[in-house]
Design an enzyme around this catalytic site. Structure first.
Site, PDB file in Angstrom:
ATOM      1  N   GLU A   1      26.879 -37.097  28.321  1.00  0.00           N
ATOM      2  CA  GLU A   1      26.310 -35.882  27.732  1.00  0.00           C
ATOM      3  C   GLU A   1      27.281 -35.247  26.756  1.00  0.00           C
ATOM      4  O   GLU A   1      26.882 -34.699  25.724  1.00  0.00           O
ATOM      5  CB  GLU A   1      25.948 -34.889  28.852  1.00  0.00           C
ATOM      6  N   GLU A   2      28.572 -35.306  27.087  1.00  0.00           N
ATOM      7  CA  GLU A   2      29.581 -34.603  26.289  1.00  0.00           C
ATOM      8  C   GLU A   2      29.713 -35.161  24.873  1.00  0.00           C
ATOM      9  O   GLU A   2      30.295 -34.494  24.012  1.00  0.00           O
ATOM     10  CB  GLU A   2      30.944 -34.663  26.993  1.00  0.00           C
TER      11      GLU A   2
ATOM     12  N   ASP B   1      29.557 -36.819  33.319  1.00  0.00           N
ATOM     13  CA  ASP B   1      30.772 -37.068  32.550  1.00  0.00           C
ATOM     14  C   ASP B   1      31.523 -35.763  32.302  1.00  0.00           C
ATOM     15  O   ASP B   1      30.954 -34.667  32.380  1.00  0.00           O
ATOM     16  CB  ASP B   1      30.466 -37.767  31.230  1.00  0.00           C
TER      17      ASP B   1
END
Length: 380
Positions: A134-135, A72
Site C-alpha cells: 500500500e505504501e 506493509d
C-alpha cells in the site's frame, strides 16, 4: 496480554517493509484465523512472495462490514531509533515499533475482532481485507479487488483503519505518481551552446509545475476540510548528468499530483503534459520532455450525512467528521466495489513514518471497544 496486543507484538516482528515479502505475516494471520474457525482466502502475487488476505465470518450473503488494512510498512533506513524497530516496546503508556501506528495497530485489533466474532452467532457478516504494498501506491489491493468485484456479495460498509486517532474521516485526495524524462544532446561542456542540456529542460519543466501549482491554489477546487485545501503538485526526485564537462543528454524526475476528488484528475494531468509538450517544442533539435504515469489511485469523498458515516460515528461516539491528508485504498474500494468507505483507526499519522513510531495503549483499547461494538451490532 489482551489478544490484540499479543497479535500486534507478533505483527511488528515481521519486517514487511514495502517490496519485501509479506507472505510469512499473511500465513501467520491465516493460521490464527483458521484456528478460530474463520474462513480465509489468499490472493497471491505472481511470484508468491506477497499475498492479500480476505477473511469472512458470519452468515452467507451480502451485507455486513468489511475491515480493511495494509500489512506493509515504510523503511527504517537512516532513521535514528532508540528502540529496535521490529520489536514491540511498551513505555509510558505507548507501544513503540515500526507499524504500530501505520497501521498494524488496527490490523491487530481487526484480527482480534474477527476471532471474537467467529464465536458469536452473527446476523450479518464481518469481513477482513489485508493487502500488501500500500505504501508504494496501493499496489497489492488491486488484485484483491479484482477477486471481490467478481463476487456476487458486497458489504454494506468498509472501514479502512488508517490512523485517525479514531476520528471518523470521510475523504482523502487522489494521487497520480508520474515520471518526466528530459532528453538532450551531449557535447563537450566547452561547446555547451552547441548541445541541448537535459537538466536545463528539466529545470524549465519544474518551473512549469510550480506555475501550475500556483494556478491550482488560486483557481482550482477548494475544500477547507483538508490541511492543504487544494490540489497539489510536487517534485520528489531528480537525477541527470554523468560528468561536469559533458552537457547531459538525459534527466529524469519523479513528481506527483495529489488532487481533490472534486478536481478532474485527467484534466490536471493533461495540463502537465501540455506544459511538457510546449517545452519540448521550443527546445532545439534533440531536446524532448516525455511524461509517463507510474501509478494512480482515486480520491475518496463519502457524504458526511450518509448512513455509513452515521453508523461508524455511533460506534465511536463521534459527533463530527474529518478528512485526511494521506491516501488509502478506500478510494479504490469505493470506485471498484461501489461500497461506502469510512476511514477510522487508532493512532496518529503524526507518529507514522518516523523513528520511534508509536501508538498509545489507550488508542488500542478504544479501537478494541469500537470493534466490539461493531460485532455486537452485527450480532443483533
Amino acid at each position: 496480554m489482551p489478544k490484540s496486543l499479543e497479535i500486534l507484538d507478533r505483527l511488528i516482528a515481521f519486517e514487511t517493509v514495502s517490496r519485501r515479502p509479506n507472505i510469512d505475516l499473511i500465513r501467520y494471520v491465516k493460521g490464527v484465523l483458521t484456528q478460530a474457525g474463520v474462513a480465509c482466502r489468499l490472493v497471491e502475487s505472481a511470484d508468491g512472495a506477497n499475498a492479500n488476505l480476505y477473511a469472512r465470518t458470519g452468515p452467507d450473503g451480502p451485507g455486513g462490514v468489511m475491515l480493511s488494512g495494509h500489512t506493509d510498512v515504510v523503511p527504517t533506513d537512516g532513521q535514528d531509533w532508540t528502540v529496535a524497530p521490529f520489536r514491540m516496546h511498551e513505555r509510558d503508556g505507548k507501544l513503540y515499533g515500526r507499524g504500530t501506528a501505520d497501521m498494524k495497530g488496527f490490523v491487530a485489533c481487526a484480527i482480534g475482532a474477527m476471532i471474537e466474532a467467529a464465536g458469536r452467532p452473527l446476523a450479518r457478516p464481518l469481513q477482513l481485507a489485508l493487502s500488501y504494498d500500500e505504501e508504494i501506491g496501493c499496489v497489492g489491493v488491486r488484485s484483491l479487488l479484482d477477486m471481490l468485484s467478481a463476487a456476487p456479495e458486497r458489504p454494506d460498509l468498509c472501514i479502512v483503519g488508517e490512523p485517525t486517532s479514531l476520528a471518523v474521516a470521510t475523504g482523502h485526495k487522489g494521487k497520480i505518481a508520474a515520471r518526466a524524462v528530459c532528453t538532450g544532446r551531449e557535447v563537450h561542456s566547452a561547446l555547451a551552446p552547441q548541445g541541448v542540456n537535459a537538466i536545463h529542460l528539466a529545470a524549465e519543466f519544474v518551473r512549469a509545475l510550480q506555475a501550475l501549482q500556483a494556478e491550482f491554489a488560486e483557481t482550482g477546487a477548494q475544500d477547507d476540510a483538508y490541511d492543504v485545501p487544494y490540489s497539489t503538485l510536487h517534485v520528489g526526485t531528480i537525477a541527470g548528468g554523468t560528468a561536469l564537462n559533458i552537457v547531459p543528454n538525459r534527466c529524469e524526475l519523479a513528481f506527483e499530483i495529489r488532487h481533490l476528488p472534486e478536481d478532474d484528475a485527467d484534466a490536471l494531468l493533461a495540463r502537465v503534459e501540455a506544459a511538457a509538450a510546449a517545452i519540448a517544442q521550443a527546445a532545439p533539435d534533440g531536446g524532448g520532455v516525455g511524461v509517463e504515469t507510474v501509478n494512480r489511485y482515486p480520491g475518496l469523498a463519502t457524504p458526511s450525512a450518509s448512513e455509513a458515516v452515521s453508523f461508524v460515528k455511533s460506534l465511536t461516539g463521534a459527533n463530527a467528521t474529518t478528512k485526511v491528508a494521506f491516501g488509502t485504498e478506500g478510494g479504490l474500494i469505493d470506485a471498484r466495489l461501489g461500497v461506502p468507505v469510512v476511514i477510522c483507526g487508532p493512532g496518529s499519522m503524526a507518529q507514522g513514518h518516523k523513528p520511534d513510531e508509536y501508538v498509545a495503549l489507550s488508542q488500542i483499547d478504544a479501537c478494541d471497544r469500537m470493534l466490539a461494538a461493531l460485532t455486537a451490532r452485527l450480532a443483533a
